[in-house]
Each structure stands twice: as C-alpha cells, then as structure tokens.
Scaffold this motif. Sequence first.
Motif, short mmCIF file in Angstrom:
data_model
loop_
_atom_site.label_atom_id
_atom_site.label_comp_id
_atom_site.label_asym_id
_atom_site.label_seq_id
_atom_site.Cartn_x
_atom_site.Cartn_y
_atom_site.Cartn_z
N VAL A 72 -6.93 3.72 -2.87
CA VAL A 72 -6.40 2.56 -3.60
C VAL A 72 -7.35 2.24 -4.76
N ARG A 73 -6.78 1.84 -5.88
CA ARG A 73 -7.62 1.44 -7.02
C ARG A 73 -8.54 0.29 -6.61
N VAL A 74 -9.79 0.33 -7.05
CA VAL A 74 -10.73 -0.72 -6.66
C VAL A 74 -10.29 -2.08 -7.19
N SER A 75 -9.44 -2.09 -8.24
CA SER A 75 -8.98 -3.37 -8.82
C SER A 75 -7.70 -3.89 -8.16
N ASN A 76 -7.11 -3.14 -7.23
CA ASN A 76 -5.80 -3.51 -6.68
C ASN A 76 -5.95 -4.45 -5.48
N ARG A 77 -6.24 -5.72 -5.79
CA ARG A 77 -6.55 -6.70 -4.74
C ARG A 77 -5.40 -6.88 -3.76
N GLU A 78 -4.16 -6.93 -4.28
CA GLU A 78 -3.00 -7.16 -3.40
C GLU A 78 -2.94 -6.08 -2.34
N ALA A 79 -3.03 -4.82 -2.81
CA ALA A 79 -2.90 -3.71 -1.88
C ALA A 79 -4.09 -3.67 -0.91
N ILE A 80 -5.30 -3.94 -1.44
CA ILE A 80 -6.48 -3.90 -0.55
C ILE A 80 -6.33 -4.97 0.54
N SER A 81 -5.83 -6.18 0.16
CA SER A 81 -5.69 -7.18 1.24
C SER A 81 -4.58 -6.82 2.21
N LEU A 82 -3.53 -6.18 1.71
CA LEU A 82 -2.50 -5.70 2.65
C LEU A 82 -3.10 -4.69 3.63
N SER A 121 -14.12 7.97 -10.50
CA SER A 121 -13.19 8.60 -11.46
C SER A 121 -12.01 9.27 -10.76
N TYR A 122 -11.51 8.64 -9.73
CA TYR A 122 -10.42 9.25 -8.95
C TYR A 122 -9.12 9.29 -9.76
N TYR A 123 -8.88 8.24 -10.52
CA TYR A 123 -7.62 8.16 -11.27
C TYR A 123 -7.80 8.73 -12.67
N ARG A 124 -6.67 9.11 -13.25
CA ARG A 124 -6.71 9.77 -14.56
C ARG A 124 -7.35 8.93 -15.65
N ASP A 125 -7.20 7.57 -15.51
CA ASP A 125 -7.82 6.70 -16.52
C ASP A 125 -9.29 6.42 -16.21
N GLY A 126 -9.82 7.07 -15.17
CA GLY A 126 -11.25 6.96 -14.88
C GLY A 126 -11.59 5.92 -13.82
N GLU A 127 -10.59 5.11 -13.39
CA GLU A 127 -10.90 4.08 -12.39
C GLU A 127 -11.25 4.72 -11.04
N PRO A 128 -12.24 4.16 -10.35
CA PRO A 128 -12.56 4.68 -9.02
C PRO A 128 -11.52 4.22 -7.98
N ALA A 129 -11.50 4.92 -6.86
CA ALA A 129 -10.64 4.53 -5.73
C ALA A 129 -11.53 4.17 -4.55
#
Length: 168
Positions: free
Chosen positions: A126-136, A150-158
Amino acid sequence: MEEVVLARVGAYTIRRASESDIIQVIEINEKTLPEHYSDYFYFEILKDFPEGFIVAELDKRIVGYIMCRIEYGFSHIKRFGLARKGHIVSIAVMEEHRRKGVGSTLIKLAIEEMAKKSCSESYLEVRVSNREAISLYEKMNYKIVGRLESYYRDGEPAYLMARSIQNG
Ligand SMILES: CC(C)(COP(=O)(O)OP(=O)(O)OC[C@H]1O[C@@H](n2cnc3c(N)ncnc32)[C@H](O)[C@@H]1OP(=O)(O)O)[C@@H](O)C(=O)NCCC(=O)NCCS
C-alpha cells in the motif's frame, strides 16, 4: 455461470466475480487507483483463484472489488521459512459507496477463501500516503512488516503489510 452470493452488506450484494464483471472492475480500477493492469491480467487472476476475486454489487452495478492471488515464498510473518500466502493484489470501492463496510467485508471474505486454500498468511502493498487503506488494513489485523522504497512508478514507497490466517 451460477451466481455465488457470499454476503449482504446493507443493500450491497457481495458475490464471486465472473468474467462478465471484469469490464466494470477495470472501470473502477481506472477511476480509483493509479495502478492499472492489462485486461489479460484480470482474467488470469480470475482463472487462477476465482474464489478470491469478489465484487460488491448494487442495483446490478459493480461498485467495488477485491482480487487476490495465492503465492508460495518467504514468509512475511515468521522470521524464517516459506509460507503459502494470499496476496491482495488490488481492492477498491467507488467513492460514493465508501465507509459502509464494503471494503472490510471484501477483505474478510477473501481471507476466508485464502484459509480454505491453506494459506497461513496474507499480505499486500500500500502507498505510504494512503491513510484510508492503511487504517482499513489495520482494522483487519494487518501490520506493517516492511517498506519497499520506490515501489510505485512515480517513486512513492510502499508499506508491506501482513497478517496470519488461522487454520491456514
Ligand atoms: C480503502 C477502501 C477500499 C476502503 O473501502 P470502504 O468500503 O470505505 O471500507 P469500510 O467501509 O469497510 O471501512 C472499514 C474501515 O477502514 C477505515 N477507513 C476507511 N476509510 C477511511 C477513511 N477515509 N479515513 C479513515 N479510516 C478509514 C476505518 O477504520 C473504517 O471503519 P469505520 O468506517 O468503522 O471507521 C476505499 O477507501 C477505496 O477504494 N480507496 C481507493 C482505492 C484504494 O486506495 N485501494 C487500496 C489500494 S492498496
């Protein structure tokens, strides 16, 4: 194909996906997530683990889905060793249908199907910024077990999140 209804959540019917649902699933994916897949990928996931591809329906329209894969490899829970793992590849619920218990029911049912396939754990990214999903996921007893730079194509970590499955 016979419709397999797994649960009802309010007015939503939660049932096993069939090939004819995939176009709508792709539409939901494209509206709600930056990670897209080829059409072929969805059909392969459905073919490999049909019980783990589940949709939520309201008035004959698909409003949410979860799709999973069974994998065998290094455990994300035990310090050493191999495990049979249920991987949540993708989950999404259309915005106007969120916070009604659909997402958590999709996960609960998918985990039941993973247990039937003898998985001892489940994991996802899950994207580190995806609070909704992380709390789910935290609500569904997943814990952060790693971070993939750098897991995602735009460089965001997971975050890598995992939980054990009883009777798996
Ligand atoms: C993540 C997602 C699937 C959740 O679906 P949902 O149907 O709203 O989930 P539920 O209604 O079952 O919510 C269960 C719990 O998750 C947490 N949660 C869900 N949305 C939340 C939000 N916006 N803020 C905080 N917590 C949230 C809460 O703990 C919630 O329980 P509560 O409503 O009793 O407080 C949905 O927000 C979504 O589709 N997001 C876009 C796609 C996405 O990010 N997918 C995950 C990719 S890894």
